[in-house]
Design a protein around this motif. Structure first.
Motif, PDB file in Angstrom:
ATOM      1  N   TYR A   1       0.813  -1.214   0.000  1.00 43.55           N
ATOM      2  CA  TYR A   1       0.000   0.000   0.000  1.00 43.55           C
ATOM      3  C   TYR A   1       0.849   1.268   0.000  1.00 43.55           C
ATOM      4  O   TYR A   1       0.307   2.367  -0.079  1.00 43.55           O
ATOM      5  CB  TYR A   1      -0.917   0.028   1.234  1.00 43.55           C
ATOM      6  N   ALA A   2       2.151   1.129   0.120  1.00 43.86           N
ATOM      7  CA  ALA A   2       3.050   2.264   0.270  1.00 43.86           C
ATOM      8  C   ALA A   2       4.296   2.053  -0.574  1.00 43.86           C
ATOM      9  O   ALA A   2       4.574   0.947  -1.048  1.00 43.86           O
ATOM     10  CB  ALA A   2       3.426   2.448   1.741  1.00 43.86           C
ATOM     11  N   ALA A   3       5.050   3.129  -0.746  1.00 43.46           N
ATOM     12  CA  ALA A   3       6.324   3.068  -1.451  1.00 43.46           C
ATOM     13  C   ALA A   3       7.321   3.934  -0.703  1.00 43.46           C
ATOM     14  O   ALA A   3       6.943   4.858   0.032  1.00 43.46           O
ATOM     15  CB  ALA A   3       6.167   3.554  -2.890  1.00 43.46           C
ATOM     16  N   ILE A   4       8.591   3.635  -0.872  1.00 41.13           N
ATOM     17  CA  ILE A   4       9.644   4.437  -0.258  1.00 41.13           C
ATOM     18  C   ILE A   4      10.586   4.924  -1.347  1.00 41.13           C
ATOM     19  O   ILE A   4      10.979   4.162  -2.232  1.00 41.13           O
ATOM     20  CB  ILE A   4      10.393   3.662   0.845  1.00 41.13           C
TER      21      ILE A   4
ATOM     22  N   TRP B   1      -6.778   9.538  -0.749  1.00 35.95           N
ATOM     23  CA  TRP B   1      -5.951  10.162   0.285  1.00 35.95           C
ATOM     24  C   TRP B   1      -4.507   9.691   0.170  1.00 35.95           C
ATOM     25  O   TRP B   1      -4.245   8.593  -0.304  1.00 35.95           O
ATOM     26  CB  TRP B   1      -6.459   9.782   1.676  1.00 35.95           C
ATOM     27  N   PHE B   2      -3.580  10.527   0.659  1.00 33.79           N
ATOM     28  CA  PHE B   2      -2.212  10.060   0.825  1.00 33.79           C
ATOM     29  C   PHE B   2      -1.647  10.580   2.134  1.00 33.79           C
ATOM     30  O   PHE B   2      -2.077  11.615   2.663  1.00 33.79           O
ATOM     31  CB  PHE B   2      -1.310  10.478  -0.346  1.00 33.79           C
TER      32      PHE B   2
ATOM     33  N   LEU C   1      15.031  10.217   2.548  1.00 35.19           N
ATOM     34  CA  LEU C   1      14.020   9.182   2.323  1.00 35.19           C
ATOM     35  C   LEU C   1      12.625   9.766   2.488  1.00 35.19           C
ATOM     36  O   LEU C   1      12.375  10.590   3.375  1.00 35.19           O
ATOM     37  CB  LEU C   1      14.213   8.033   3.301  1.00 35.19           C
ATOM     38  N   VAL C   2      11.728   9.338   1.628  1.00 35.97           N
ATOM     39  CA  VAL C   2      10.316   9.708   1.701  1.00 35.97           C
ATOM     40  C   VAL C   2       9.509   8.435   1.562  1.00 35.97           C
ATOM     41  O   VAL C   2       9.716   7.663   0.623  1.00 35.97           O
ATOM     42  CB  VAL C   2       9.920  10.692   0.579  1.00 35.97           C
ATOM     43  N   LYS C   3       8.604   8.207   2.482  1.00 35.27           N
ATOM     44  CA  LYS C   3       7.705   7.061   2.346  1.00 35.27           C
ATOM     45  C   LYS C   3       6.268   7.577   2.267  1.00 35.27           C
ATOM     46  O   LYS C   3       5.909   8.547   2.931  1.00 35.27           O
ATOM     47  CB  LYS C   3       7.887   6.055   3.487  1.00 35.27           C
ATOM     48  N   MET C   4       5.474   6.916   1.443  1.00 30.43           N
ATOM     49  CA  MET C   4       4.174   7.467   1.064  1.00 30.43           C
ATOM     50  C   MET C   4       3.180   6.343   0.837  1.00 30.43           C
ATOM     51  O   MET C   4       3.493   5.356   0.162  1.00 30.43           O
ATOM     52  CB  MET C   4       4.348   8.298  -0.203  1.00 30.43           C
ATOM     53  N   ALA C   5       1.999   6.469   1.423  1.00 26.37           N
ATOM     54  CA  ALA C   5       0.928   5.485   1.230  1.00 26.37           C
ATOM     55  C   ALA C   5      -0.313   6.170   0.689  1.00 26.37           C
ATOM     56  O   ALA C   5      -0.536   7.360   0.927  1.00 26.37           O
ATOM     57  CB  ALA C   5       0.602   4.777   2.540  1.00 26.37           C
TER      58      ALA C   5
ATOM     59  N   LEU D   1      -1.751   2.378   7.054  1.00 25.42           N
ATOM     60  CA  LEU D   1      -1.160   1.481   6.054  1.00 25.42           C
ATOM     61  C   LEU D   1       0.315   1.800   5.837  1.00 25.42           C
ATOM     62  O   LEU D   1       1.136   0.893   5.635  1.00 25.42           O
ATOM     63  CB  LEU D   1      -1.922   1.596   4.741  1.00 25.42           C
ATOM     64  N   LEU D   2       0.670   3.090   5.891  1.00 27.05           N
ATOM     65  CA  LEU D   2       2.067   3.478   5.751  1.00 27.05           C
ATOM     66  C   LEU D   2       2.901   2.913   6.888  1.00 27.05           C
ATOM     67  O   LEU D   2       3.967   2.312   6.664  1.00 27.05           O
ATOM     68  CB  LEU D   2       2.181   5.003   5.719  1.00 27.05           C
ATOM     69  N   ASP D   3       2.423   3.085   8.122  1.00 25.55           N
ATOM     70  CA  ASP D   3       3.177   2.592   9.275  1.00 25.55           C
ATOM     71  C   ASP D   3       3.235   1.070   9.312  1.00 25.55           C
ATOM     72  O   ASP D   3       4.202   0.492   9.820  1.00 25.55           O
ATOM     73  CB  ASP D   3       2.546   3.125  10.565  1.00 25.55           C
TER      74      ASP D   3
END
Length: 340
Positions: free
Chosen positions: A151-154, A213-214, A263-267, A279-281
């Motif tokens: 559900y997320a990407a980094i 949403w993000f 670094l950027v992480k995003m869901a 979902l990101l966590d």
């Protein structure tokens, strides 16, 4: 040389072994992991004959980060065009109305640019695989890498040494830079290095309006930020809302060192901001790019190992496993992206 019971003596055995020729064992070559046979560039282009994207996704993954161009097919990517950024949702085999290309992330250096044609960058050193996409934005001398969870990407952003590194978010655009919003809102939390956005998307795959949403988190502390509301830049603001066909964006600025990637992480969630952050966590709890990439490799090896073929050359293996890769990307599995 024998005892009465027919057994060889220890001395006889040693002598026999010493006289026997010794053959070196030929090293056994480890098989190539199947994910390495995937070439996501197959099917990309501006001819609407494939409509695939080069970015990575997991089998059935909800998110599909990939680079964006302003020309090309309905998928959003033209290999001959400069890049405008990296969007989080894509479809493949698309036709008709352009869909997705949602939540564009644009790494920049210098004064941040918000109009998409104004921050296009030529590219170099593009690397495309099932588990990772990487490219250098030559305009900004910045290397961008992305690897997906479900559900997320980094993202791993290697800026040059600069006190003017930026990360611009476009909340309301879709494929080819079109504004596709009935309304939208964005919230920045500088102390936490967090940004949340929402778009009520219109003109997507059906006539219905869809809230998307993000939630994104940054590994370094921003030193400046703001929002862009229908073309008006509001430095230092942390919240804005726009109406129909009005653009909405936001940005962070920070110091960067080439030896210390940001670094950027995003869901992304189709349910709520709270669900996007949860979902990101869950998907990417740590700042571990390599760990997320290794998981992606393992999942693709598991998926592709459903079918084993032999007796063909590497070109045939690439054709076969790339096709199998594309069959596993869609439909999307969004089972956990539901109201609690």
């Amino acid at each position: 040389m024998r005892f009465k019971n027919g057994q060889w003596t220890a001395i006889s055995l040693l002598a026999l072994m010493a006289a026997s020729p010794v053959y070196a064992k030929t090293p056994v070559k480890a098989p190539t992991p199947l994910y390495r046979y995937v070439n996501p560039l197959v099917g990309v282009g501006n001819d609407n004959e494939g409509d695939t994207v080069p970015g990575p996704a997991l089998p059935g993954g909800s998110i599909h980060p990939s680079p964006e161009t302003l020309t090309g097919s309905n998928a959003g990517y033209d290999p001959a065009a400069p890049l405008s950024g990296f969007a989080q949702l894509h479809t493949q085999g698309s036709g008709g109305i352009t869909t997705y290309g949602t939540f564009l992330l644009s790494p920049q250096v210098g004064a941040p640019q918000f109009d998409e044609p104004q921050h296009l960058s030529p590219k170099a050193d593009e690397q495309v695989a099932a588990d990772r996409y990487a490219v250098t934005l030559t305009r900004y001398n910045t290397k961008v890498e992305v690897t997906p969870a479900h559900y997320a990407a980094i993202y791993r952003l290697t800026y040059p040494d600069t006190d003017a590194a930026d990360l611009v978010f476009d909340v309301t655009r879709k494929i080819q830079g079109v504004v596709a919003s009935d309304n939208a809102e964005v919230w920045l939390y500088p102390a936490e290095g967090k940004i949340i956005g929402r778009v009520k998307a219109k003109g997507y795959w059906n006539p219905a309006l869809v809230d998307i949403w993000f939630c994104a988190k940054l590994s370094v502390k921003p030193k400046a930020w703001g929002v862009v509301k229908d073309g008006t830049v509001l430095a230092g603001e942390t919240n804005a809302r726009t109406g129909t066909d009005q653009r909405l964006g936001a940005w962070w600025s920070f110091d960067a060192k080439a030896a210390q990637p940001v670094l950027v992480k995003m869901a992304v969630s189709f349910t709520s901001a709270q669900k996007a952050e949860a979902l990101l966590d869950q998907d990417i709890p740590a700042w571990d790019f390599d760990g997320v990439q290794k998981t992606a490799q393992d999942l693709w090896n598991q998926e592709l190992n459903r079918v084993a073929i032999s007796g063909v050359d590497d070109k045939a293996l690439t054709r076969f496993y790339t096709a199998l890769y594309h069959t596993a990307i869609q439909p999307r599995d969004r089972t956990l992206d539901q109201p609690d």
